[in-house]
Design a protein around this motif. Structure first.
Motif, mmCIF file in Angstrom:
data_model
loop_
_atom_site.group_PDB
_atom_site.id
_atom_site.type_symbol
_atom_site.label_atom_id
_atom_site.label_comp_id
_atom_site.label_asym_id
_atom_site.label_seq_id
_atom_site.Cartn_x
_atom_site.Cartn_y
_atom_site.Cartn_z
ATOM 1 N N SER A 1 -6.085 0.549 6.568
ATOM 2 C CA SER A 1 -6.967 0.063 5.510
ATOM 3 C C SER A 1 -6.474 0.589 4.172
ATOM 4 C CB SER A 1 -8.400 0.504 5.767
ATOM 5 O OG SER A 1 -8.496 1.913 5.783
ATOM 6 N N ARG A 2 -6.946 -0.027 3.092
ATOM 7 C CA ARG A 2 -6.551 0.457 1.782
ATOM 8 C C ARG A 2 -7.724 0.404 0.829
ATOM 9 N NH1 ARG A 2 -7.973 -4.503 1.196
ATOM 10 N NH2 ARG A 2 -6.921 -5.879 -0.278
ATOM 11 N N ASP A 3 -7.662 1.283 -0.166
ATOM 12 C CA ASP A 3 -8.657 1.317 -1.227
ATOM 13 C C ASP A 3 -7.876 1.193 -2.528
ATOM 14 O OD1 ASP A 3 -10.439 2.057 -3.269
ATOM 15 O OD2 ASP A 3 -11.595 3.302 -1.893
ATOM 16 N N ASN A 4 -7.864 -0.023 -3.061
ATOM 17 C CA ASN A 4 -7.056 -0.269 -4.255
ATOM 18 C C ASN A 4 -7.536 0.542 -5.455
ATOM 19 O OD1 ASN A 4 -6.851 -2.621 -2.378
ATOM 20 N ND2 ASN A 4 -5.334 -3.251 -3.858
ATOM 21 N N ALA A 5 -8.828 0.787 -5.523
ATOM 22 C CA ALA A 5 -9.367 1.543 -6.661
ATOM 23 C C ALA A 5 -8.883 2.992 -6.629
ATOM 24 C CB ALA A 5 -10.884 1.497 -6.651
ATOM 25 N N LYS A 6 -8.746 3.539 -5.429
ATOM 26 C CA LYS A 6 -8.311 4.928 -5.283
ATOM 27 C C LYS A 6 -6.811 5.035 -5.027
ATOM 28 C CE LYS A 6 -12.723 6.574 -3.448
ATOM 29 N NZ LYS A 6 -13.408 7.248 -2.302
ATOM 30 N N ASN A 7 -6.161 3.900 -4.831
ATOM 31 C CA ASN A 7 -4.723 3.887 -4.525
ATOM 32 C C ASN A 7 -4.408 4.693 -3.265
ATOM 33 O OD1 ASN A 7 -4.010 2.234 -6.696
ATOM 34 N ND2 ASN A 7 -3.851 3.985 -8.080
ATOM 35 N N THR A 8 -5.220 4.502 -2.252
ATOM 36 C CA THR A 8 -4.992 5.180 -0.981
ATOM 37 C C THR A 8 -4.898 4.170 0.158
ATOM 38 O OG1 THR A 8 -7.361 5.493 -0.664
ATOM 39 C CG2 THR A 8 -6.153 7.302 -1.686
ATOM 40 N N ILE A 9 -4.125 4.546 1.147
ATOM 41 C CA ILE A 9 -3.931 3.706 2.328
ATOM 42 C C ILE A 9 -4.134 4.616 3.533
ATOM 43 C CG2 ILE A 9 -2.419 2.127 3.553
ATOM 44 C CD1 ILE A 9 -1.457 3.323 0.085
ATOM 45 N N ASP A 10 -5.087 4.300 4.365
ATOM 46 C CA ASP A 10 -5.420 5.137 5.508
ATOM 47 C C ASP A 10 -4.953 4.511 6.814
ATOM 48 O OD1 ASP A 10 -8.647 6.384 4.303
ATOM 49 O OD2 ASP A 10 -6.586 6.864 3.751
ATOM 50 N N LEU A 11 -4.697 5.373 7.765
ATOM 51 C CA LEU A 11 -4.379 4.938 9.122
ATOM 52 C C LEU A 11 -5.308 5.688 10.061
ATOM 53 C CD1 LEU A 11 -2.447 3.202 10.869
ATOM 54 C CD2 LEU A 11 -1.082 5.278 11.188
ATOM 55 N N GLN A 12 -6.296 4.998 10.582
ATOM 56 C CA GLN A 12 -7.221 5.578 11.556
ATOM 57 C C GLN A 12 -6.603 5.438 12.931
ATOM 58 O OE1 GLN A 12 -10.214 7.209 11.152
ATOM 59 N NE2 GLN A 12 -10.100 7.589 13.352
ATOM 60 N N MET A 13 -6.432 6.558 13.608
ATOM 61 C CA MET A 13 -5.781 6.560 14.915
ATOM 62 C C MET A 13 -6.757 7.074 15.959
ATOM 63 S SD MET A 13 -2.013 7.998 13.825
ATOM 64 C CE MET A 13 -2.603 9.656 13.519
ATOM 65 N N ASN A 14 -7.129 6.202 16.879
ATOM 66 C CA ASN A 14 -8.048 6.556 17.949
ATOM 67 C C ASN A 14 -7.316 6.536 19.293
ATOM 68 O OD1 ASN A 14 -10.146 6.626 16.028
ATOM 69 N ND2 ASN A 14 -10.602 4.453 16.371
ATOM 70 N N GLY A 15 -7.875 7.218 20.252
ATOM 71 C CA GLY A 15 -7.275 7.220 21.577
ATOM 72 C C GLY A 15 -5.836 7.682 21.573
ATOM 73 N N LEU A 16 -5.560 8.745 20.847
ATOM 74 C CA LEU A 16 -4.182 9.199 20.724
ATOM 75 C C LEU A 16 -3.608 9.632 22.069
ATOM 76 C CD1 LEU A 16 -4.544 11.039 17.339
ATOM 77 C CD2 LEU A 16 -2.881 9.240 17.828
ATOM 78 N N GLN A 17 -2.327 9.344 22.215
ATOM 79 C CA GLN A 17 -1.598 9.658 23.434
ATOM 80 C C GLN A 17 -0.403 10.531 23.087
ATOM 81 O OE1 GLN A 17 -0.536 5.727 24.689
ATOM 82 N NE2 GLN A 17 -2.663 5.053 24.963
#
Length: 126
Positions: free
Chosen positions: A71-87
């Motif tokens: 996902s990204r937040d253009n106003a904050k200039n951030t891009i997140d990667l949510q990682m679930n069920g990590l292996q």
């Protein structure tokens, strides 16, 4: 130029979640798309996910589809990667990268991207 700084990596156990963040600065208005890549020891850097900066279109590697969300937040200039069920196989250094114009090649190739962060380590213990 665009500067990128990743954060949020760490050590977790299998099944846990982590949220990585990529902070962009500089000529962020020029960003076309942002990609997340990873590189495990002894392996080549591989595509994980990508998101269009303005349109928000996403793509995922088959190995993370359904578990990871970009996902990204253009106003904050951030891009997140949510990682679930990590292996354990997700253990790697994770990088965010930026391309500033529509590439002739695909958005899945490392060579497409012009600017890279320094990476953040994710270690998943089984």
């Amino acid at each position: 130029q665009v500067q990128l700084v990743e954060s949020g990596g760490g050590w977790v156990q299998a099944g846990d979640s982590l949220r990585l963040s990529c902070a962009a600065s500089g000529r962020t208005f020029s960003i076309f798309a942002v990609g997340w890549f990873r590189q495990a020891p002894g392996k080549e850097r591989e595509f994980v996910a990508r998101i269009g900066w303005y349109g928000g279109l996403t793509d995922y590697a088959d190995s993370v589809e359904g578990r990871f969300t970009v996902s990204r937040d253009n106003a904050k200039n951030t891009i997140d990667l949510q990682m679930n069920g990590l292996q354990a196989e997700d253990t790697a250094i994770y990088y965010c990268a930026v391309v500033t114009s529509p590439p002739r090649g695909g958005l899945l190739a490392t060579t497409t991207y012009e600017y890279w962060g320094q990476g953040t380590q994710v270690t998943v213990s089984s």
